[in-house]
Design a protein around this motif. Sequence first.
Motif, PDB file in Angstrom:
ATOM      1  N   GLU A  28       0.820  -1.219   0.000  1.00 50.95           N
ATOM      2  CA  GLU A  28       0.000   0.000   0.000  1.00 50.95           C
ATOM      3  C   GLU A  28       0.852   1.268   0.000  1.00 50.95           C
ATOM      4  OE1 GLU A  28      -3.136  -0.478  -0.389  1.00 50.95           O
ATOM      5  OE2 GLU A  28      -3.404  -2.562   0.253  1.00 50.95           O
ATOM      6  N   GLU A  29       1.978   1.237  -0.691  1.00 52.15           N
ATOM      7  CA  GLU A  29       2.838   2.417  -0.809  1.00 52.15           C
ATOM      8  C   GLU A  29       3.293   2.533  -2.261  1.00 52.15           C
ATOM      9  OE1 GLU A  29       6.612   4.576   1.499  1.00 52.15           O
ATOM     10  OE2 GLU A  29       5.537   2.904   2.410  1.00 52.15           O
ATOM     11  N   MET A  30       2.855   3.586  -2.931  1.00 50.69           N
ATOM     12  CA  MET A  30       3.072   3.750  -4.367  1.00 50.69           C
ATOM     13  C   MET A  30       4.376   4.501  -4.638  1.00 50.69           C
ATOM     14  SD  MET A  30       0.524   5.564  -7.102  1.00 50.69           S
ATOM     15  CE  MET A  30       0.645   5.219  -8.865  1.00 50.69           C
ATOM     16  N   VAL A  31       5.169   4.007  -5.588  1.00 47.28           N
ATOM     17  CA  VAL A  31       6.363   4.721  -6.016  1.00 47.28           C
ATOM     18  C   VAL A  31       5.954   5.831  -6.983  1.00 47.28           C
ATOM     19  CG1 VAL A  31       8.568   4.554  -7.240  1.00 47.28           C
ATOM     20  CG2 VAL A  31       7.879   2.742  -5.646  1.00 47.28           C
ATOM     21  N   LEU A  32       6.257   7.085  -6.622  1.00 44.56           N
ATOM     22  CA  LEU A  32       5.880   8.240  -7.432  1.00 44.56           C
ATOM     23  C   LEU A  32       6.880   8.513  -8.545  1.00 44.56           C
ATOM     24  CD1 LEU A  32       4.917  10.944  -4.779  1.00 44.56           C
ATOM     25  CD2 LEU A  32       3.528   9.100  -5.696  1.00 44.56           C
ATOM     26  N   GLU A  33       8.154   8.433  -8.184  1.00 43.98           N
ATOM     27  CA  GLU A  33       9.181   8.757  -9.160  1.00 43.98           C
ATOM     28  C   GLU A  33      10.504   8.107  -8.787  1.00 43.98           C
ATOM     29  OE1 GLU A  33      10.916  13.087  -8.024  1.00 43.98           O
ATOM     30  OE2 GLU A  33       8.746  13.026  -8.294  1.00 43.98           O
ATOM     31  N   LEU A  34      11.376   7.989  -9.767  1.00 48.17           N
ATOM     32  CA  LEU A  34      12.726   7.486  -9.558  1.00 48.17           C
ATOM     33  C   LEU A  34      13.623   8.671  -9.231  1.00 48.17           C
ATOM     34  CD1 LEU A  34      12.857   5.120 -12.662  1.00 48.17           C
ATOM     35  CD2 LEU A  34      12.391   4.463 -10.295  1.00 48.17           C
ATOM     36  N   LEU A  35      14.504   8.508  -8.261  1.00 47.82           N
ATOM     37  CA  LEU A  35      15.436   9.566  -7.873  1.00 47.82           C
ATOM     38  C   LEU A  35      16.710   9.431  -8.705  1.00 47.82           C
ATOM     39  CD1 LEU A  35      14.964   9.366  -3.994  1.00 47.82           C
ATOM     40  CD2 LEU A  35      13.835  10.918  -5.604  1.00 47.82           C
ATOM     41  N   ILE A  36      17.001  10.418  -9.503  1.00 48.98           N
ATOM     42  CA  ILE A  36      18.166  10.396 -10.376  1.00 48.98           C
ATOM     43  C   ILE A  36      19.211  11.364  -9.823  1.00 48.98           C
ATOM     44  CG2 ILE A  36      19.017  10.671 -12.736  1.00 48.98           C
ATOM     45  CD1 ILE A  36      16.937   8.428 -12.400  1.00 48.98           C
ATOM     46  N   THR A  37      20.389  10.854  -9.504  1.00 48.97           N
ATOM     47  CA  THR A  37      21.480  11.659  -8.966  1.00 48.97           C
ATOM     48  C   THR A  37      22.714  11.481  -9.837  1.00 48.97           C
ATOM     49  OG1 THR A  37      20.630  11.391  -6.718  1.00 48.97           O
ATOM     50  CG2 THR A  37      22.931  12.066  -6.935  1.00 48.97           C
ATOM     51  N   ALA A  50       9.773   4.978 -15.589  1.00 48.93           N
ATOM     52  CA  ALA A  50      11.045   4.928 -16.312  1.00 48.93           C
ATOM     53  C   ALA A  50      11.117   6.017 -17.381  1.00 48.93           C
ATOM     54  CB  ALA A  50      11.229   3.545 -16.940  1.00 48.93           C
ATOM     55  N   TYR A  51      10.021   6.215 -18.098  1.00 47.41           N
ATOM     56  CA  TYR A  51      10.012   7.198 -19.182  1.00 47.41           C
ATOM     57  C   TYR A  51      10.139   8.613 -18.626  1.00 47.41           C
ATOM     58  CZ  TYR A  51       8.842   9.136 -23.761  1.00 47.41           C
ATOM     59  OH  TYR A  51       8.891   9.808 -24.955  1.00 47.41           O
ATOM     60  N   ARG A  52       9.476   8.891 -17.510  1.00 45.99           N
ATOM     61  CA  ARG A  52       9.607  10.202 -16.861  1.00 45.99           C
ATOM     62  C   ARG A  52      11.052  10.460 -16.432  1.00 45.99           C
ATOM     63  NH1 ARG A  52       5.705  13.214 -14.050  1.00 45.99           N
ATOM     64  NH2 ARG A  52       6.914  13.026 -12.126  1.00 45.99           N
ATOM     65  N   VAL A  79      12.142   3.319 -23.929  1.00 51.21           N
ATOM     66  CA  VAL A  79      11.176   2.226 -24.018  1.00 51.21           C
ATOM     67  C   VAL A  79      11.154   1.739 -25.465  1.00 51.21           C
ATOM     68  CG1 VAL A  79       9.783   3.131 -22.130  1.00 51.21           C
ATOM     69  CG2 VAL A  79       9.209   3.742 -24.472  1.00 51.21           C
ATOM     70  N   ALA A  80      10.645   0.540 -25.681  1.00 52.01           N
ATOM     71  CA  ALA A  80      10.667  -0.043 -27.026  1.00 52.01           C
ATOM     72  C   ALA A  80       9.452  -0.928 -27.256  1.00 52.01           C
ATOM     73  CB  ALA A  80      11.947  -0.875 -27.225  1.00 52.01           C
ATOM     74  N   ASP A  81       9.024  -1.007 -28.523  1.00 51.54           N
ATOM     75  CA  ASP A  81       7.993  -1.961 -28.966  1.00 51.54           C
ATOM     76  C   ASP A  81       6.662  -1.817 -28.231  1.00 51.54           C
ATOM     77  OD1 ASP A  81       9.812  -2.929 -30.742  1.00 51.54           O
ATOM     78  OD2 ASP A  81      10.108  -4.865 -29.783  1.00 51.54           O
ATOM     79  N   MET A  82       6.309  -0.598 -27.856  1.00 56.89           N
ATOM     80  CA  MET A  82       5.084  -0.390 -27.088  1.00 56.89           C
ATOM     81  C   MET A  82       3.814  -0.685 -27.890  1.00 56.89           C
ATOM     82  SD  MET A  82       5.793   0.390 -23.971  1.00 56.89           S
ATOM     83  CE  MET A  82       4.246   1.070 -23.392  1.00 56.89           C
ATOM     84  N   GLU A  83       3.935  -0.729 -29.213  1.00 60.97           N
ATOM     85  CA  GLU A  83       2.763  -0.983 -30.051  1.00 60.97           C
ATOM     86  C   GLU A  83       2.292  -2.431 -29.992  1.00 60.97           C
ATOM     87  OE1 GLU A  83       6.389  -1.282 -32.868  1.00 60.97           O
ATOM     88  OE2 GLU A  83       5.820  -0.375 -30.968  1.00 60.97           O
TER      89      GLU A  83
END
Length: 517
Positions: A149-158, A210-212, A217-221
């Motif tokens: 019950e804890e959602m990951v909002l974003e990845l931390l990029i350093t 990941a995209y944010r 990303v690849a082959d999403m179609e």
Amino acid sequence: MPNADVIIIGSGIAALMTAYYLHEDNNVIIFTKSNKERSNSWLAQGGVAAAVSKEDNWRCHYEDTMIAGCHHNDEKAVKILVREGPKQIQELISKGFRFDTDERGHLQLGREGAHQFRRILHADGDATGRKLVSFLLKELINKVTIVEEEMVLELLITNGRCAGVKTKKQSGEVGCYYASATVIATGGCGSIYAFSSNASTVTGDGIALAYRAGAEVADMEFIQFHPTMLYVNGKAVGLISEAVRGEGAILVTEDGRKMMESIHPQKDLAPRDVVARTIHAEVLQGNNIYLDISMIANFSKRFPTITQLCRSYGIDIESGKLPVVPGAHFLMGGIKVDVNGQTSIPGLYAVGEAACTGVHGANRLASNSLLEGIVFSKRLAETLRNYIKENMFVETSPHTDNHFVKKITKILPTKQKIQTLMMQYVGIVRNESGLKHAKQWFEQFSIPDLLNVDLDELTTEEITIINMLITGWLITTSALKRTESRGGHYRTDYPLMDENWKGTRIMRTKEELFVNA
């Protein structure tokens, strides 16, 4: 600021297997936005495909996987899958996991569409996924930290690498967790469609995360639609496993016409994209489609989960006919990774359905998904052990490269609106005008703004809708770019692919979007 060696986002087979192979040497934290049993893996009925019988071999499994994938597959990834699969199965058995066996103790092997041989292992009939997840959760008790019950909002990029995650609890509290390596194992995006076999929580979160952050990303179609969802009162309410057709069930129209008889040499066991399109065409003509199970002896014993599903919706299995319709089932594309799970961002990895190794090509072979989670999670764990030794976590500062400062300026749509649009215009059958309509609809919400919006003050429902918009836009724009019909991507305005051409990967990057904006 809590930290770990490895943070894993998701709680399905890929997530749990990765944790299983890592926990002895590493501090592992698993985050899941719902409860730990709510995943596509828990719902998986079909089983695990592996060439374990004497008459079968990895080369045949390789050939079946390549044909089903329309030769869009990454050959190296497929060979890893089919060669290492049987070894991994034996290892699971040696650790105490029990697949179904006959009275002599031999593994019972089922058959599914596009497989040359019986090679599908099951556990408790049609409850394979649930049994695997339960087994792994038991093995991991008190060995890894599982945060529900804890959602990951974003990845931390350093400094250009992934240093951890920012999360939001149900209470609204936001926190940051740091790690040497972060793994996305959130599954696909089936629930951005109105008809879907997926858990309702599977809304493309990992792909949007990941995209944010800037990952490729690849082959999403390439979206696989499962041909047989139980259809009740205008809704797809649950999966009818392909294993049912593997045991002899056939698709029929209301007047009893055998629908697949003249469509494909493998008839009802043709590749899923072929069967799904055939049913779709019949439905568009106003025909109701049924799965005739009358020839299967002891159906309720062989398929207890499906039997319970049918009874819960008042469907009488004794009638021998189950009403069905296709539904979104599996994403062949995803976050671009190599065969060891490395994304285009250092420190960030992906595995399972959220990842795109190219192993499934344009259309996944039945029951290769649980196998993928088992095989590639072990490879990822081995990679992470070496990576962590060389990159021990040292970052303790809250500083990151993230600069999400924009506010939402438009009213967000409902989930149902996104699901209806995706099913109608980016579904089983597509064309340029429909895809352009969908693209324009998504872009009214400004995708660049959604990629940079500050999520801290938003509700988890709003964040989920933003993730659905980003993922839906990625699928739609990728489908517009692929001007051919191949596997799970079928366009009425373009012909089927050239059998002698492998096709090209359609990559999507955040930078590309801003250049073209």
